[in-house]
Design a protein around this motif. Structure first.
Motif, PDB file in Angstrom:
ATOM      1  N   HIS A 258     -10.986 -16.267 -15.905  1.00 21.81           N
ATOM      2  CA  HIS A 258     -10.410 -15.775 -17.177  1.00 21.81           C
ATOM      3  C   HIS A 258     -10.597 -14.267 -17.326  1.00 21.81           C
ATOM      4  N   ALA A 259     -10.274 -13.558 -16.269  1.00 25.59           N
ATOM      5  CA  ALA A 259     -10.446 -12.102 -16.268  1.00 25.59           C
ATOM      6  C   ALA A 259      -9.481 -11.439 -17.251  1.00 25.59           C
ATOM      7  N   ASP A 260      -9.837 -10.248 -17.696  1.00 26.45           N
ATOM      8  CA  ASP A 260      -8.957  -9.503 -18.606  1.00 26.45           C
ATOM      9  C   ASP A 260      -7.898  -8.734 -17.842  1.00 26.45           C
ATOM     10  N   VAL A 261      -8.242  -8.378 -16.600  1.00 26.67           N
ATOM     11  CA  VAL A 261      -7.258  -7.684 -15.771  1.00 26.67           C
ATOM     12  C   VAL A 261      -7.580  -7.942 -14.303  1.00 26.67           C
ATOM     13  N   TYR A 262      -6.558  -7.934 -13.491  1.00 28.95           N
ATOM     14  CA  TYR A 262      -6.737  -8.084 -12.045  1.00 28.95           C
ATOM     15  C   TYR A 262      -6.308  -6.765 -11.412  1.00 28.95           C
ATOM     16  N   GLU A 263      -7.303  -6.043 -10.859  1.00 32.58           N
ATOM     17  CA  GLU A 263      -6.998  -4.756 -10.222  1.00 32.58           C
ATOM     18  C   GLU A 263      -6.801  -4.953  -8.720  1.00 32.58           C
ATOM     19  N   ASN A 264      -5.672  -4.515  -8.236  1.00 28.52           N
ATOM     20  CA  ASN A 264      -5.370  -4.638  -6.817  1.00 28.52           C
ATOM     21  C   ASN A 264      -5.399  -3.241  -6.210  1.00 28.52           C
ATOM     22  N   TRP A 265      -6.513  -2.932  -5.508  1.00 26.28           N
ATOM     23  CA  TRP A 265      -6.715  -1.585  -4.971  1.00 26.28           C
ATOM     24  C   TRP A 265      -6.176  -1.496  -3.547  1.00 26.28           C
ATOM     25  N   THR A 266      -5.320  -0.497  -3.344  1.00 24.53           N
ATOM     26  CA  THR A 266      -4.671  -0.387  -2.037  1.00 24.53           C
ATOM     27  C   THR A 266      -4.533   1.090  -1.668  1.00 24.53           C
ATOM     28  N   ASP A 267      -3.566   1.443  -0.812  1.00 28.77           N
ATOM     29  CA  ASP A 267      -3.443   2.841  -0.386  1.00 28.77           C
ATOM     30  C   ASP A 267      -2.252   3.550  -1.021  1.00 28.77           C
ATOM     31  N   VAL A 268      -1.649   2.931  -2.043  1.00 29.09           N
ATOM     32  CA  VAL A 268      -0.581   3.612  -2.787  1.00 29.09           C
ATOM     33  C   VAL A 268      -0.886   3.505  -4.277  1.00 29.09           C
ATOM     34  N   SER A 269      -0.394   4.482  -5.022  1.00 29.11           N
ATOM     35  CA  SER A 269      -0.664   4.490  -6.464  1.00 29.11           C
ATOM     36  C   SER A 269       0.404   3.685  -7.204  1.00 29.11           C
ATOM     37  N   GLY A 270       0.580   2.458  -6.787  1.00 30.44           N
ATOM     38  CA  GLY A 270       1.522   1.575  -7.477  1.00 30.44           C
ATOM     39  C   GLY A 270       2.893   1.555  -6.840  1.00 30.44           C
ATOM     40  N   PHE A 271       3.863   1.166  -7.632  1.00 25.96           N
ATOM     41  CA  PHE A 271       5.236   1.010  -7.156  1.00 25.96           C
ATOM     42  C   PHE A 271       6.079   2.222  -7.530  1.00 25.96           C
ATOM     43  N   TYR A 272       7.103   2.444  -6.741  1.00 23.08           N
ATOM     44  CA  TYR A 272       8.038   3.517  -7.027  1.00 23.08           C
ATOM     45  C   TYR A 272       9.386   2.934  -7.418  1.00 23.08           C
ATOM     46  N   MET A 273      10.148   3.728  -8.150  1.00 28.40           N
ATOM     47  CA  MET A 273      11.465   3.265  -8.592  1.00 28.40           C
ATOM     48  C   MET A 273      12.389   2.954  -7.423  1.00 28.40           C
ATOM     49  N   ALA A 274      12.150   3.629  -6.299  1.00 29.88           N
ATOM     50  CA  ALA A 274      12.987   3.386  -5.120  1.00 29.88           C
ATOM     51  C   ALA A 274      12.138   3.677  -3.895  1.00 29.88           C
ATOM     52  N   ASP A 275      12.602   3.244  -2.759  1.00 31.53           N
ATOM     53  CA  ASP A 275      11.873   3.371  -1.509  1.00 31.53           C
ATOM     54  C   ASP A 275      11.640   4.852  -1.159  1.00 31.53           C
ATOM     55  N   PRO A 276      10.366   5.282  -1.022  1.00 34.40           N
ATOM     56  CA  PRO A 276      10.096   6.689  -0.687  1.00 34.40           C
ATOM     57  C   PRO A 276      10.662   7.097   0.677  1.00 34.40           C
ATOM     58  N   LYS A 277      11.025   6.125   1.501  1.00 30.68           N
ATOM     59  CA  LYS A 277      11.669   6.484   2.782  1.00 30.68           C
ATOM     60  C   LYS A 277      13.111   6.926   2.553  1.00 30.68           C
ATOM     61  N   ILE A 278      13.682   6.557   1.402  1.00 30.66           N
ATOM     62  CA  ILE A 278      15.075   6.918   1.108  1.00 30.66           C
ATOM     63  C   ILE A 278      15.145   8.031   0.065  1.00 30.66           C
ATOM     64  N   ILE A 279      14.230   7.984  -0.901  1.00 38.87           N
ATOM     65  CA  ILE A 279      14.221   8.974  -1.990  1.00 38.87           C
ATOM     66  C   ILE A 279      12.950   9.816  -1.871  1.00 38.87           C
ATOM     67  N   GLU A 280      13.106  11.130  -1.869  1.00 37.63           N
ATOM     68  CA  GLU A 280      11.937  11.991  -1.788  1.00 37.63           C
ATOM     69  C   GLU A 280      11.208  11.980  -3.131  1.00 37.63           C
ATOM     70  N   ASN A 281       9.907  11.727  -3.083  1.00 34.04           N
ATOM     71  CA  ASN A 281       9.094  11.696  -4.306  1.00 34.04           C
ATOM     72  C   ASN A 281       9.725  10.917  -5.456  1.00 34.04           C
ATOM     73  N   PRO A 282       9.946   9.652  -5.259  1.00 34.33           N
ATOM     74  CA  PRO A 282      10.531   8.891  -6.368  1.00 34.33           C
ATOM     75  C   PRO A 282       9.536   8.765  -7.522  1.00 34.33           C
ATOM     76  N   ARG A 283      10.070   8.558  -8.695  1.00 28.70           N
ATOM     77  CA  ARG A 283       9.250   8.383  -9.890  1.00 28.70           C
ATOM     78  C   ARG A 283       8.420   7.111  -9.765  1.00 28.70           C
ATOM     79  N   ARG A 284       7.178   7.162 -10.163  1.00 26.53           N
ATOM     80  CA  ARG A 284       6.347   5.971 -10.149  1.00 26.53           C
ATOM     81  C   ARG A 284       6.702   5.079 -11.334  1.00 26.53           C
ATOM     82  N   ILE A 285       6.657   3.767 -11.127  1.00 28.74           N
ATOM     83  CA  ILE A 285       6.837   2.820 -12.229  1.00 28.74           C
ATOM     84  C   ILE A 285       5.473   2.631 -12.862  1.00 28.74           C
ATOM     85  N   LYS A 286       5.301   3.065 -14.112  1.00 26.11           N
ATOM     86  CA  LYS A 286       3.981   2.968 -14.726  1.00 26.11           C
ATOM     87  C   LYS A 286       3.714   1.585 -15.290  1.00 26.11           C
TER      88      LYS A 286
END
Lengths: 439, 439
Positions: free
Chosen positions: B199-227
């Motif tokens: 019954h955790a309050d939040v599940y933190e998934n720690w990885t090597d990226v700061s979350g998701f981007y609006m589009a693939d960074p391989k196609i879009i340079e510096n895409p906006r992060r989805i907050k």
């Protein structure tokens, strides 16, 4: 050169219409095969003979006196015979029908078919063409399906044996010789088989409009006429919208690529709409805008872990078991919708929902019963990249909410779901933006 | 307040990463449950321990000497133990594994699971947290499905009995106690169950990226992060595009509405993407643009007179029998298409076509094997009438031909089919036009 000409009820309502038909047929020697409907309405308050014949049969069935009703029918034919000053022996024909009625041996199909039969008798004498009965040409099997092989053989022989002829539309015969009817409006289909069996060069369908319009004249004032259209486009237009011709008319013509022309008996000089195998009009971006109100969308959210294809199959099987035709299946990731014509599901709606709720693959079912479908049809759309986007952006400009879009491979046609209340506004906006556009 | 923190392999590749993990866990007292993956790559030329373990098992299977390979794995763990100056008894653990290997009693699943097991041993000593084995928490049935009831009960008890704990990800046990693995990347799912069961309050998934981007960074340079993003939107984005988290991660969280946060172990200060039940971001029109290349569309023209629904059912049943998942079913009047991921049909393609050709309801089958699907996702699209039209008009402006469109009820997401060659260009055009747009 051989033309098969079919004249609808509105082209056969009185002496004046018969004269117009004669002028049309006589003006072109290749118009050698004529198919006729029963007499239509002379004015908006008048009755169609076919309706009166159905009603006569109801009188017989409930043993209510039919004589006054039948006299109305008889008088209409005899009046035309008299006005045209011809001898078509219609008194004798009516005597035979009345005798069969009195014996109680006439079937509903036979009685109703007499409308076309008597029209053809009259027209054959008036034109001086041979009369050939449809019962000897159009052969149905006992399921009421046309036996195409036998039918085409009989027609081919009749076309060879008669220089010119008139044939009644709407009916043919079962293998035992009894009369079998097409569905309502089926004289169009009789004409198609006549054209196919006689290897005609063109099938002219004479009616009271000068062909098809790009959009419904009830919604758009003076819409542009469609001068040329392909079979496939016409089928798409008539599938979704108001029908000028019977849906099955095209099928027999397609195999031999016989063009169909819709023409106006009252205004032959206006020309009409020519329907061909290939898209003939290479100029306009879109061919027509059509649509229908009254659809419902059921949206299914599949259960956690359920297979999407299996969920779709289990839902579609329920509709199949209830014999409900479905129009579209928009699919998303965990959900999919089924779009159905409301009138086709209404009666069984709660039974179907109860069955659907039993499916283990489905988590929730939601319903949107306020959907109109619009179809923008045109084989030329595919040639101009971006047409779909431009069509859809019209809805944004007009602040019309799009509920669903279905566009199959290539931009051949696009189907858009909106609220019923937005239907007319959408047709108007699309017409304004695209009706004049050339490719 | 309780947080479950899962650290992926890239956050556990060497001594430095372990230190970062400790800083993160220690900086917040509520981070009391830690789930770890096996050691990941230290650089792009390095190997993941899990890959090496799979390879070791292949050596055993083919009776090829595995000692050098196994030594590499052992050295990586022992080096970290040494660098961190802790006593985790890993020599003894490796001794036990080697003994089992020598006996020939170790299963592939057990051997591979040791990557997570040893990571957790190390991390528990380093953090001073209790070690709890995943075999005693995550219970699978013999079909390899999680027994959710038993699993949540065990986790709930463990969370009550330990103030803080470290648990290995990726595996659990069959009813007989043997090790059972999730599919690759399944440590994410282990974390979800830990969060739900505790019954955790939040599940933190720690990885090597700061979350998701609006589009693939391989196609879009510096895409906006989805907050912020909703579960449903994330599922739509990850279904079609590259996965940052395991597809099944969301399911256990949904029932209890536990938010999931994707964070970067190397840059915790950057923040990440927060995934919640409801759409949290009320400002941006679209949430993300994703898609995949390599789809094929088969288009079926139904036979004259065949019933559309029955034709669709007979075609879908063939795909079901061959166990081929289908993505979309665009439907027109006499034809419909089935869109499939090419890689999922390739092997059986000719067998399937042969079966489909046998169907009496189908007249012709045509094929377009050059389809990429793009999905524009965003719960806010429905609030701005005309979004679909504007999205599609971008394709017109860019002269990109649209092959199919599927938009279900309301403008929740829209899926567009284009040529593979137009994929990157389409993503770029959509990103340029919509990434910054507010509602």
């Amino acid at each position: 050169m051989l033309k098969v000409c079919k004249f609808g009820g509105s082209s056969l309502s009185d002496e004046e219409e018969f004269k117009k038909v004669k002028n049309i047929v006589r003006s072109d020697d290749s118009r050698r095969i004529v198919v006729v409907s029963a007499l239509g309405k002379r004015n908006s308050k008048d009755y169609k003979v076919t309706d009166l014949l159905y009603l006569t049969y109801q009188h017989l069935k409930y043993k209510v006196d039919y004589s006054e009703l039948f006299m109305q029918i008889k008088n209409r034919y005899l009046q035309i015979e008299k006005d045209l000053q011809i001898q078509a022996d219609l008194e004798k024909e009516f005597g035979q029908i009345e005798a069969k009625i009195a014996e109680g041996t006439i079937s509903e199909e036979e009685l109703v078919s007499r409308g076309e039969y008597l029209s053809a008798k009259l027209m054959s004498v008036y034109l001086g063409f041979d009369f050939v009965d449809a019962g000897s040409l159009i052969h149905f099997d006992y399921d009421g399906k046309v036996d195409e092989k036998e039918t085409l053989k009989s027609i081919s022989e009749a076309a060879a044996n008669h220089h010119n002829l008139v044939v009644p539309g709407f009916y043919g015969s079962y293998p035992n010789g009894k009369i079998c009817l097409f569905s309502r409006g089926g004289s169009d289909v009789s004409g198609s088989y006549m054209a196919k069996g006689s290897h005609a060069d063109v099938y002219e369908n004479w009616t009271d409009v000068s062909g098809f319009y790009m959009a419904d004249p009830k919604i758009i004032e003076n819409p542009r006429r469609i001068k040329e259209i392909s079979y496939a486009e016409l089928r798409e237009l008539s599938y979704m919208g108001a029908n000028v011709i019977h849906e099955e008319t095209i099928l027999p013509l397609q195999d031999e690529g016989i063009p169909l022309e819709i023409l106006n008996t009252d205004h032959p000089e206006e020309g009409g709409t020519l329907i061909k195998k290939e898209t003939p009009d290479k100029t306009h971006l879109i061919t027509g805008i059509t649509g229908k109100k009254g659809f419902i969308a059921l949206t299914f959210l599949k259960a956690k872990g359920a297979d999407k294809l299996e969920s779709i199959l289990s839902v579609l099987n329920v509709f199949k078991n209830f014999e409900i035709p479905i129009e579209h299946i928009p699919t998303s990731i965990d959900s999919f919708s089924v779009v159905i014509e409301k009138s086709k599901i209404e009666e069984k709606f709660y039974d179907i929902i109860a069955e659907l709720k039993k499916l283990p693959d489905i988590l929730t079912i939601s319903e949107d019963d306020d959907i109109a479908l619009l179809a923008v049809v045109g084989r030329n759309m595919v040639k101009k990249t971006g047409t779909s986007g431009r069509i859809l952006s019209v809805f944004g400009q007009e602040k019309i909410n799009i509920k669903l879009i279905d566009q199959g491979r290539e931009e051949i046609n696009i189907i858009i779901g909106i609220s019923n209340a937005d239907f007319n506004k959408s047709v108007q906006a699309l017409y304004q933006n695209f009706s004049g556009e050339k490719i």
